[in-house]
Design an enzyme around this catalytic site. Structure first.
Site, short mmCIF file in Angstrom:
data_model
loop_
_atom_site.label_atom_id
_atom_site.label_comp_id
_atom_site.label_asym_id
_atom_site.label_seq_id
_atom_site.Cartn_x
_atom_site.Cartn_y
_atom_site.Cartn_z
N ASP A 1 0.86 -1.17 0.00
CA ASP A 1 0.00 0.00 0.00
C ASP A 1 0.90 1.23 0.00
O ASP A 1 1.88 1.29 0.74
CB ASP A 1 -0.87 0.00 1.26
N ASP B 1 -3.07 4.63 -2.47
CA ASP B 1 -4.17 5.18 -1.68
C ASP B 1 -4.61 6.55 -2.20
O ASP B 1 -3.77 7.43 -2.39
CB ASP B 1 -3.65 5.32 -0.24
N GLU C 1 -6.24 3.83 -6.18
CA GLU C 1 -7.56 4.01 -5.55
C GLU C 1 -8.04 5.42 -5.86
O GLU C 1 -7.33 6.38 -5.55
CB GLU C 1 -7.46 3.80 -4.04
N HIS D 1 -11.21 -3.14 2.98
CA HIS D 1 -11.19 -2.78 4.40
C HIS D 1 -12.01 -1.53 4.71
O HIS D 1 -12.11 -1.15 5.87
CB HIS D 1 -9.74 -2.57 4.83
N ASP D 2 -12.55 -0.87 3.69
CA ASP D 2 -13.37 0.32 3.90
C ASP D 2 -14.85 0.06 3.68
O ASP D 2 -15.67 0.96 3.89
CB ASP D 2 -12.95 1.43 2.92
C1 GLC Z 1 -8.16 5.22 1.64
C2 GLC Z 1 -8.01 4.00 2.51
C3 GLC Z 1 -8.70 4.25 3.81
C4 GLC Z 1 -8.04 5.43 4.48
C5 GLC Z 1 -8.00 6.65 3.56
C6 GLC Z 1 -7.02 7.65 4.05
O1 GLC Z 1 -9.48 5.45 1.28
O2 GLC Z 1 -8.49 2.87 1.86
O3 GLC Z 1 -8.68 3.14 4.66
O4 GLC Z 1 -8.73 5.76 5.64
O5 GLC Z 1 -7.60 6.33 2.26
O6 GLC Z 1 -5.71 7.18 3.90
#
Ligand code: GLC
Length: 578
Positions: A105, A214, A273, A346-347
């Site tokens: 990540d 991320d 992402e 995980h979100d």
């Molecule tokens: C992304 C991650 C999430 C995190 C956010 C800030 O969306 O997947 O878990 O809280 O970024 O880093």
């Protein structure tokens, strides 16, 4: 990321399946209640048996864990909670020995406020050497600094409250799109970009196989940081138009590719992402000729069951909306783009509870149906830990059961605004990220075999009957269904390369599509009954002689002109089209 590829379908990852590990909740080897690298090492054979090609590790770097490691204080080390760099090297070797790859990540929209880059930026004050590594601005004129409304603009943060934190010592604010302990880096500063690229090269040189990036489409902010519109009652504005796919994001990703990936011959994977990304933007990000990223995570399909009040404003999903959305992405990315396929991470809440039916009667079958639908789309499927067991949302009863900063802040702020706690908890129960973060359910023993200590968040009590040990032993389990779907992607070119056509777009219960692959003269037909009642379906012409590749019922009805699908039945048929 091979150079000079004709299109994404030629890339090594076009028939790969990725498995996401959330290390904190995967396997705890030292009984401190938190998962660790040694725990993962001990479970690598399980992952190899499932048949996945790539592991993506959520962050394991040193962190104060304000956002469970998505707030990084040192990019080039391992948090002692998870182990050491030596443990990491052993993990990487174990992954490679089994023919899999490991993707890290990469969280570089922001750092932790405890990262030395940030402490230097803050403590050096205006004009200091690292000041411009972050986004500092003076208070709004005419308002007492440090009081509500004095923030440099009106943006709200993703985790409630304003996106700005006041630093009394310097009299300025810093920007944080996420928690106040996650200050945003200033990507317009070339020194910042070079420091990030150097760190990425260091990990690649160590042997990692790529990065999941991320919120990478938030790194470029519109100069001047204009206010955003205020929706509803809140005092905070929605700044997203000023940072989602901002003005220089493509330049920065192309530069990152040149500086970090170009010329490396090892097969690598990059996935960005990208909240709020559109199909048109995604086609640009993933066109191999532009050399930015291999694929993106888009969010459209996981926002369809959300009302205007935001993510905790839960609405029933309309299947027609889900089909229309995923279908648009399937065709919209065309030959030059590539989809990531996911329902879970995980979100997100657990998909069997969200889009399926987690009651005992339908749980396994609906989990298999959801998997079948997702894995038969075109793109690279992602499996989130426990999804392959049909793990469900947790029975949280009070706010004390939650751990996630997003949920805790939302609860605090809604109660302060006078909201009814029962309603707030219901939203959190259905949408809270902690649903995905309860311990992996390995067996029927205490805490699901995740730890012999006290887990940092309670295990779902259903681990007594939903667990890996039981499912490995049962050929009809959700686990083995996933294993077969993953295998099919490796062996059936129509799954990887076939053209996608949605059937019956207006049907409210039937999810049906074909995948036609001219080169192997193969067509696949996917039929899925999204609901607890039987459903009779007229087959398109010519399917009477097809064979059955995938089913989630013991004895599927024969392929005649019309078939009756049982509750939550999904099937995949194949025919030759020569
Ligand atoms: C992304 C991650 C999430 C995190 C956010 C800030 O969306 O997947 O878990 O809280 O970024 O880093």
């Amino acid at each position: 990321m091979p150079e000079n590829v004709a299109g994404p379908a030629d890339s090594w990852w076009s028939d790969a399946v990725v498995y996401q590990i959330y290390p904190r909740s995967f396997a705890d080897s030292d009984a401190d209640g938190v998962g660790d690298l040694q725990g993962i090492i001990e479970r690598l054979d399980y992952l190899a048996e499932l048949g996945v090609d790539v592991l993506w590790l959520s962050p394991v770097y040193p962190s104060p864990h304000d956002d469970n490691g998505y707030d990084i204080s040192d990019y080039q080390d391992i948090d002692p909670l998870f182990g050491t760099l030596a443990d990491f090297d052993r993990l990487l070797a174990g992954v490679h020995e089994r023919g899999m790859k490991l993707v890290m990540d990469l969280v570089v929209n922001h750092t932790s406020d405890e990262h030395s880059w940030f402490t230097a930026s803050r403590d050096g004050g205006p004009g200091g050497p690292r000041r411009d590594w972050y986004v500092w601005r003076p208070p709004r004129e005419g308002v007492q600094p440090g009081t509500p409304g004095a923030e440099p603009n009106n943006w709200g943060s993703f985790f409630s409250g304003p996106a700005w934190e006041y630093d009394e010592a310097s009299g300025e604010y810093y920007l944080h799109l996420f928690s106040r302990k996650q200050p945003d880096l200033n990507w317009d500063n070339p020194e910042v970009r070079q420091a990030v690229y150097a760190m990425m090269r260091w990990w690649l040189d160590r042997g990692v196989d790529g990065f999941r990036m991320d919120v990478i489409n938030l790194i470029s902010k519109v100069p001047g940081l204009p206010d955003g519109p205020v929706h509803g009652a809140g005092r905070h504005g929605d700044g997203s138009a000023h940072y989602v796919c901002g003005p220089r994001v493509h330049d920065y990703l192309a530069e990152m590719h040149r500086e970090v990936f170009a010329g490396r011959t090892r097969p690598l994977l990059t996935v960005g992402e990208m909240p709020g990304v559109t199909v048109d933007e995604a086609r640009l990000f993933t066109d191999p000729a532009r050399r930015e990223v291999d694929m993106v995570f888009q969010f459209e399909h996981v926002g369809l069951d959300q009302g205007p009040g935001g993510k905790f404003d839960v609405r029933p999903l309309k299947l027609t909306d889900l089909k229309a959305s995923l279908g648009r992405w399937q065709t919209g990315l065309g030959e030059r783009g590539w989809n990531s396929l996911y329902f879970s991470n995980h979100d997100q809440p657990r998909v069997v509870s969200r889009f399926g039916d987690d009651s005992p009667a339908h749980r396994d079958r609906s989990a298999k149906l959801i998997a079948t639908v997702l894995h038969l789309h075109r793109g690279t499927p992602y499996v989130y830990q426990g999804e392959e067991l049909g793990m469900a949302n947790a029975p949280f009863t009070s706010i004390d059961d939650f751990r996630d900063i997003e949920s805790l802040n939302h609860h605090r702020d809604q109660l302060a605004l006078g909201a009814d706690e029962t309603d707030v908890l219901e939203g959190l129960r259905q949408r809270g990220r902690d649903n995905a973060r309860t311990p992996m359910q390995w067996d029927a023993t205490e805490h699901g075999g995740f730890t012999t200590g006290t887990p940092w968040i309670a295990a779902n009590p259903d681990h007594k009957h939903v667990n890996a040990e039981a499912q490995l032993a049962d050929p009809d389990s959700v686990f083995h269904h996933y294993r077969r779907l993953i295998g099919l992607r490796h062996t059936e070119p129509a799954v990887t390369h076939g053209d996608f056509s949605l059937l019956h777009p207006d049907h409210e219960r039937l999810y049906a599509f074909t995948r036609h692959h001219a080169a192997s003269a193969t067509e696949l037909l996917v039929l899925a009954n999204f609901g607890g009642d039987e459903l009779t379906v007229e087959l398109p012409d010519g399917w009477e002689h097809g064979d059955t590749l995938v089913t989630n019922v013991p004895d599927p009805s024969p392929l005649t002109g019309r078939v009756t699908l049982r509750p939550w039945e999904a099937r995949v048929h194949r025919r030759r089209t020569a």
